[in-house]
Design an enzyme around this catalytic site. Structure first.
Site, PDB file in Angstrom:
ATOM      1  N   MET A   1       0.917  -1.168   0.029  1.00  0.00           N
ATOM      2  CA  MET A   1       0.114  -0.136  -0.085  1.00  0.00           C
ATOM      3  C   MET A   1       0.812   1.165   0.086  1.00  0.00           C
ATOM      4  O   MET A   1       1.585   1.531   1.112  1.00  0.00           O
ATOM      5  CB  MET A   1      -1.040  -0.133   1.280  1.00  0.00           C
ATOM      6  CG  MET A   1      -1.862  -1.173   1.214  1.00  0.00           C
ATOM      7  SD  MET A   1      -3.032  -1.131  -0.138  1.00  0.00           S
ATOM      8  CE  MET A   1      -3.845   0.589  -0.058  1.00  0.00           C
ATOM      9  N   GLU A   2       0.827   1.901  -1.221  1.00  0.00           N
ATOM     10  CA  GLU A   2       1.462   3.226  -1.276  1.00  0.00           C
ATOM     11  C   GLU A   2       1.050   3.910  -2.380  1.00  0.00           C
ATOM     12  O   GLU A   2       0.393   3.583  -3.077  1.00  0.00           O
ATOM     13  CB  GLU A   2       3.012   3.004  -1.468  1.00  0.00           C
ATOM     14  CG  GLU A   2       3.300   2.093  -2.736  1.00  0.00           C
ATOM     15  CD  GLU A   2       4.674   1.698  -2.733  1.00  0.00           C
ATOM     16  OE1 GLU A   2       5.761   2.570  -2.869  1.00  0.00           O
ATOM     17  OE2 GLU A   2       4.893   0.436  -2.917  1.00  0.00           O
ATOM     18  N   TRP A   3       0.936   5.471  -2.310  1.00  0.00           N
ATOM     19  CA  TRP A   3       0.752   6.213  -3.229  1.00  0.00           C
ATOM     20  C   TRP A   3       1.459   5.992  -4.638  1.00  0.00           C
ATOM     21  O   TRP A   3       2.789   5.697  -4.447  1.00  0.00           O
ATOM     22  CB  TRP A   3       0.682   7.663  -2.897  1.00  0.00           C
ATOM     23  CG  TRP A   3      -0.119   8.111  -1.865  1.00  0.00           C
ATOM     24  CD1 TRP A   3       0.430   8.729  -0.653  1.00  0.00           C
ATOM     25  CD2 TRP A   3      -1.484   7.937  -1.695  1.00  0.00           C
ATOM     26  NE1 TRP A   3      -0.864   9.010   0.228  1.00  0.00           N
ATOM     27  CE2 TRP A   3      -1.733   8.372  -0.436  1.00  0.00           C
ATOM     28  CE3 TRP A   3      -2.518   7.332  -2.415  1.00  0.00           C
ATOM     29  CZ2 TRP A   3      -3.067   8.557   0.028  1.00  0.00           C
ATOM     30  CZ3 TRP A   3      -3.720   7.480  -1.977  1.00  0.00           C
ATOM     31  CH2 TRP A   3      -3.927   7.924  -0.686  1.00  0.00           C
TER      32      TRP A   3
END
Length: 263
Positions: A147-149
């Site tokens: 989960m990361e931008w």
């Protein structure tokens, strides 16, 4: 007399061997070949405290951008586990996954598959895509949700609100855990962690990225099982820059964690 001499020789060789001298034949083995390795780095951080080489167990993470890896050489240098990219969104499969997945196992390196989350596809669709492409292997470590931008994405600039992000995470994690029978690991970066209030999203082991300071300096007291400390490491057997991680615990704790999570 000659047979007796051979027997004595074999007994002496056996007495000189330990469990850690034996090369494992599968990824379920917990052997640490090199304790607390200190890998070179093409862009090193000056660690004022909590240096990564103070940890006993190190590993790497790879995707299609890492090719022709000599896994036995990497293992001999101190790589004791690997996270391998499998899927992204609801329709992208990493073309190097199958090779990395089979060759790490053959080299006796415990490994886990990871999924890169895409914010323009429902979480349930992404979970099903991951399950479709990652075999159920009891010897594998738990699956990972990355989960990361991704602001450079050419197809999806969406940044959902924190409540939606956490809800989608829960959906993916619950579906995947039910299928594989193992509680997934969450990988995340500091900005994503802070933007989405993940300090309150508990109940899962975390793999935290922190390349300019120990996680306790960046994430406070939030617990973590793995720490990614560089993206510019130099690992024998791997061409170019390598991501390197540590397990947050002793060698004994690592062996215990593997026994609990690779069956």
């Amino acid at each position: 007399m000659r047979r007796f001499a051979v027997l004595i020789t074999l007994m002496l060789l056996g007495a000189c061997s330990t469990v850690e001298d034996l090369t494992p034949s599968s990824s379920s083995a917990a052997t640490v070949v090199v304790r607390a390795p200190r890998f070179a780095d093409s862009d090193p951080h000056e660690w004022d405290s909590g240096a990564p080489w103070s940890y006993a167990v190190h590993g790497t993470d790879v995707s299609k951008y890492q090719t022709s890896i000599d896994w036995p050489a990497a293992r001999a240098s101190g790589i004791s586990f690997a996270f391998i990219k499998a899927t992204e969104g609801g329709d992208r499969f990493d073309e190097a996954f199958n090779e990395h997945w089979s060759r790490t196992k053959a080299s006796g390196i415990p490994r886990a598959a990871y999924h890169f989350f895409y914010f323009c596809t429902p979480a349930a669709t992404q979970a099903r895509w991951f399950i479709q492409n990652v075999p159920k292997d009891s010897s594998a470590m738990p699956p990972v949700l990355d989960m990361e931008w991704n602001p450079k994405s050419p197809t999806c600039k969406l940044r959902p609100d924190p409540a939606t992000v956490r809800s989608e995470m829960s959906t993916f994690l619950e579906i995947v855990e039910k299928h594989y029978g193992k509680k997934p690991i969450i990988y995340t970066s500091l900005d994503f962690f802070e933007d989405n209030g993940l300090s309150g999203f508990r109940g899962y082991p975390y793999w935290l990225r922190s390349v300019a300071g120990h996680p306790r300096q960046k994430y406070g007291s939030h617990p973590f099982t793995f720490w990614q400390y560089t993206g510019t490491g130099v690992v024998p057997g791997m061409a170019g820059n390598a991501d390197i991680n540590v397990f947050n615990g002793s060698e004994a704790a690592w062996k215990k964690w593997l026994r609990q999570n690779t069956r």
